[in-house]
Structures are given as structure tokens and as C-alpha cells.
Design a protein around this motif. Structure first.
Motif, PDB file in Angstrom:
ATOM      1  N   GLN A 273      -0.171   3.298  -5.999  1.00  0.00           N
ATOM      2  CA  GLN A 273      -0.139   2.843  -4.609  1.00  0.00           C
ATOM      3  C   GLN A 273       0.623   3.863  -3.759  1.00  0.00           C
ATOM      4  OE1 GLN A 273       2.637  -0.453  -3.823  1.00  0.00           O
ATOM      5  NE2 GLN A 273       3.319  -0.318  -5.956  1.00  0.00           N
ATOM      6  N   TYR A 296      -3.736  -0.005  -4.155  1.00  0.00           N
ATOM      7  CA  TYR A 296      -4.409   0.498  -2.959  1.00  0.00           C
ATOM      8  C   TYR A 296      -4.126   1.990  -2.845  1.00  0.00           C
ATOM      9  CZ  TYR A 296       0.237   0.376  -0.782  1.00  0.00           C
ATOM     10  OH  TYR A 296       1.563   0.583  -0.502  1.00  0.00           O
ATOM     11  N   GLU A 322     -11.008  -1.621  -2.917  1.00  0.00           N
ATOM     12  CA  GLU A 322     -10.579  -1.482  -1.521  1.00  0.00           C
ATOM     13  C   GLU A 322      -9.546  -0.366  -1.395  1.00  0.00           C
ATOM     14  OE1 GLU A 322      -9.805  -1.448   2.270  1.00  0.00           O
ATOM     15  OE2 GLU A 322     -11.377  -2.800   1.519  1.00  0.00           O
ATOM     16  N   TRP A 325      -4.564  -1.401   2.351  1.00  0.00           N
ATOM     17  CA  TRP A 325      -3.747  -2.606   2.224  1.00  0.00           C
ATOM     18  C   TRP A 325      -2.869  -2.713   3.459  1.00  0.00           C
ATOM     19  CZ3 TRP A 325       1.648  -2.655   2.127  1.00  0.00           C
ATOM     20  CH2 TRP A 325       2.247  -3.901   1.874  1.00  0.00           C
TER      21      TRP A 325
END
Length: 395
Positions: A273, A296, A322, A325
């Protein structure tokens, strides 16, 4: 007299190169124009690397690197000039209070003025306390394999005009409070320091280029407490959870003025992340390669503006596809501006946009550069990270 003549010739060549860079910032040469005989014909270079890596004599004219930066840091020409002091690290040892001449800490803290630091040979440096780097300092690891690992790492505290280039920084560890020698040989009392590879505090015009960062105790790169005009380029971030934090915390409103360019970096493998996580401020994320993520790739809070432009996002085989975030804290994020322009998505990756339009970075003539097509991201990020440069050979 020969010495002075040589210096005059180098200074003249440097001045001419700077003038070319300043007045033709978007110039892109044809693939076969002025190519060094040492440059591989098939190598594609991004706009930063194209500026200096084609030269067969880069090691004799190291300071030309300062004219090659783009993005919000602008040109780093304040780091060079006739008053530049050249310093060579010969000793990998470290003493946080009384560093010896020849060590990295001595060059980064004890010498006043513009300092260009190089390394006599490959070495592994274990810092006993965080290395506080003075303003107008360049740490240039080209020509050697330089590891800063196993102890404290780098801290830029209220400084400006700093270049960090060509260093491998990893396995950084948190540090207890204590004294350390800071810029201009001033003693400083530091509180607890997290195990970040590089942390910026209230600093400006910083260029972090071609470094390899991984496996530290906290983050790999933090830009905090009002730091701005930062370019983070050509780095390789890998094997880490919380990669890059831009903005100190939700309550630190001064970070609304933060401007950061994140360009030509290679994220992965095994980055989870924060590539980056942004609070407040504006970030231009451009021409980066993302090899998956756990939670993310790009996220944030406190309504930052993020322009994701011509990046290549390759989603992980399993888990979230995806890219973004958001930690919503204002009407479900309606005032956010997360925009994707000309990005390429593979393996099911997708980007949730928020905001009315893509907010451009509005670079000035010292910052602007031509963005490559996302299809070129793989080749132009292939040499991200610390380069294996050999003396008297191409880099």
C-alpha cells in the motif's frame, strides 16, 4: 595554469549545458541523435535519464546531473557552481557526535556550503543515528555499490536543495531519543525516530532519484510537516508494506501547500500500500510501473488532489483490483480530486475517479517535461533503482 584552464573549460561546458536545459526543457532527441557509442541502441530512456546517461564521460562531469531533474523540484542548479566542494567518502564507519573525516556523516554535516559527495569504493554503511543532511548537499552513489542498512537511515530536517542519488537503503531500524550532529555541525536532540529509509521534515526542493529502497521497519519514504517542491523519480520500491507517505497527519493543514512529483518509479514486487498515500496537497503520479498491491496503490485522506497520468497498473492475481483507496472524512469524499488520465490497466485493474476534472500540475519552465505514453512505461522504468555504473564506461 593547466589546472585553471581545465576548470574554466569544465565551467564553460557546464554553463552551456545548463542554458540548453533551461531554455529547451521539452526537447527530445531522435533515437539516433548524438548517441554515445557506449549507449545500447535498443535502450529507451525517460526524460531524466536521457539528459545524462548517454554521455560516455558522466563520471568526469558528475555535476551535469543537477541540470536533469524535472517535476516540482525543478532544476537543481543551486547545488552546483564554482564554489562547489567535492568530498569523497573513504571510510564506512559512523559516529553520530564526532564523525571522522572521510565518513559520510562528516561530509553531510561538517562542511558548509555546496557539497557533492561521492564514494571511493563500494561499501555498506550502518548509521548509529539518523543522518541529518545539510542544505545544498548531493549524495551521489554512482560508480560504487553503496548500501545504507541495518541501523538508522536518512533524515532531511528543515533543509533545501538536496539530491539523493544512486543509494541502496534497506533494513532501517527505529532509533531511541538522543543527540546527533546536525547540519552546520550543530548538535541536535532527536526524539524517537521511526525506521524510515528517507524522511523529509519541513524541507523543500528535494530530488530523490535512482535509489533502491526496501524492507525497513516503518515507511520507505515520508514527506511531512510542510515539505514541498519534491521530485521522487527512477526509484525502485520493493518488498514493503507502507511504501510512501505524503503529508504528516490529517490535522497538519500546512501540508495543503505540498507539491510532489512521483515519476518513472518501479513499485514492486511485494508492495502492499501507499504508492503513495496522500494527505492534503497535490501529487502528480506519472509514468510509474505498478506490479500489484495488497490493499491499494494510490490512496489518501483530507481531500488531496492526485493526478494519475500515463501509469501502468498491473493488478495482483488475487485480491483487490481497485487501484485507489480513500479515507472519507468530508461528505463521502465529494470534494476529492482523484483523476486518471491515459493510464493503462492490466489484469483487471481499475481506478475510481472522484472530482470534476483533472487538475494539471502547472509546472513552470524549469519543472515541465513531456509525459511518455503509458505503453512506454515498461522500458523507461526498466533501469529504476540504483544503477550499476562503471567508471570509464556508460551508466
Amino acid at each position: 595554469m593547466a589546472f585553471h584552464g581545465c576548470c574554466f573549460t569544465l565551467a564553460l561546458a557546464l554553463l552551456l549545458h545548463i542554458l540548453v536545459i533551461l531554455f529547451t526543457p521539452n526537447t527530445i532527441l531522435p533515437a539516433n541523435a548524438h548517441r554515445s557509442s557506449n549507449s545500447p541502441p535498443a535502450m529507451k530512456l525517460n526524460v531524466i535519464d536521457r539528459c545524462w546517461r548517454r554521455s560516455r564521460n558522466w563520471q568526469r562531469h558528475r555535476q551535469l546531473l543537477a541540470t536533469c531533474s524535472v517535476g516540482f523540484a525543478g532544476k537543481m542548479t543551486n547545488n552546483i557552481g564554482t564554489d562547489l566542494i567535492r568530498y569523497e567518502v573513504t571510510d564506512p564507519s559512523d559516529h553520530p557526535l564526532n564523525p571522522k573525516p572521510g565518513t559520510l556523516r562528516f561530509g553531510a554535516t561538517n562542511i558548509k556550503g555546496k557539497v557533492w559527495i561521492t564514494f571511493k569504493q563500494s561499501m555498506r554503511i550502518k548509521l548509529e543515528k539518523p543522518l541529518l543532511i545539510s542544505s545544498f548537499t548531493t549524495i551521489d552513489g554512482r560508480g560504487a555499490s553503496i548500501h545504507i542498512a541495518g541501523g538508522a537511515c536518512l533524515l532531511l530536517h528543515e533543509v533545501t536543495n538536496v539530491i539523493i542519488h544512486g543509494i541502496r537503503i534497506h533494513h532501517c531500524r527505529a532509533q531511541m531519543p538522543g543527540q546527533v550532529l546536525g547540519p552546520d555541525s550543530k548538535m541536535m536532540e532527536l526524539g524517537h525516530v521511526d525506521g524510515d529509509a528517507i524522511r523529509l521534515v519541513a524541507s523543500s526542493q528535494i530530488w530523490i532519484d535512482h535509489n533502491t529502497l526496501y524492507e525497513c521497519q516503518d515507511g520507505l519514504l515520508d514527506v511531512t510537516r510542510g515539505s514541498t517542491d519534491i521530485t521522487i523519480s527512477n526509484n525502485w520500491f520493493r518488498n514493503h508494506d507502507k511504501v510512501m507517505l505524503l503529508g504528516h497527519d490529517d490535522e497538519y493543514l500546512q501540508d495543503k501547500n505540498m507539491k510532489v512529483t512521483v515519476a518513472f518509479n518501479h513499485f514492486g514486487p511485494n508492495c502492499y500500500q501507499r504508492m503513495p498515500r496522500v494527505r492534503h496537497g497535490y501529487t502528480h503520479v506519472v509514468n510509474n510501473l505498478y506490479l500489484g498491491w495488497e490493499q491499494y496503490a494510490i490512496g489518501g485522506s483530507m481531500n488531496p488532489s492526485v493526478l494519475s497520468e500515463a501509469n501502468l497498473f498491473i493488478a495482483p492475481e488475487s485480491g483487490t483490483k481497485e487501484v485507489t483507496w480513500r479515507q472519507d472524512n468530508n461528505e463521502n469524499g465529494r470534494s476529492w480530486n482523484f483523476q486518471s488520465v491515459r493510464d493503462v490497466f492490466e489484469n483487471g485493474a481499475h481506478f475510481s475517479q472522484t472530482g470534476d476534472s483533472a487538475k494539471r500540475p502547472h509546472y513552470n519552465h524549469l519543472q515541465t517535461f513531456r509525459v511518455a505514453d503509458a505503453k512506454a512505461v515498461r522500458p523507461i522504468t526498466r533501469s529504476s533503482g540504483a544503477l550499476r555504473c562503471r567508471k570509464r564506461s556508460r551508466c
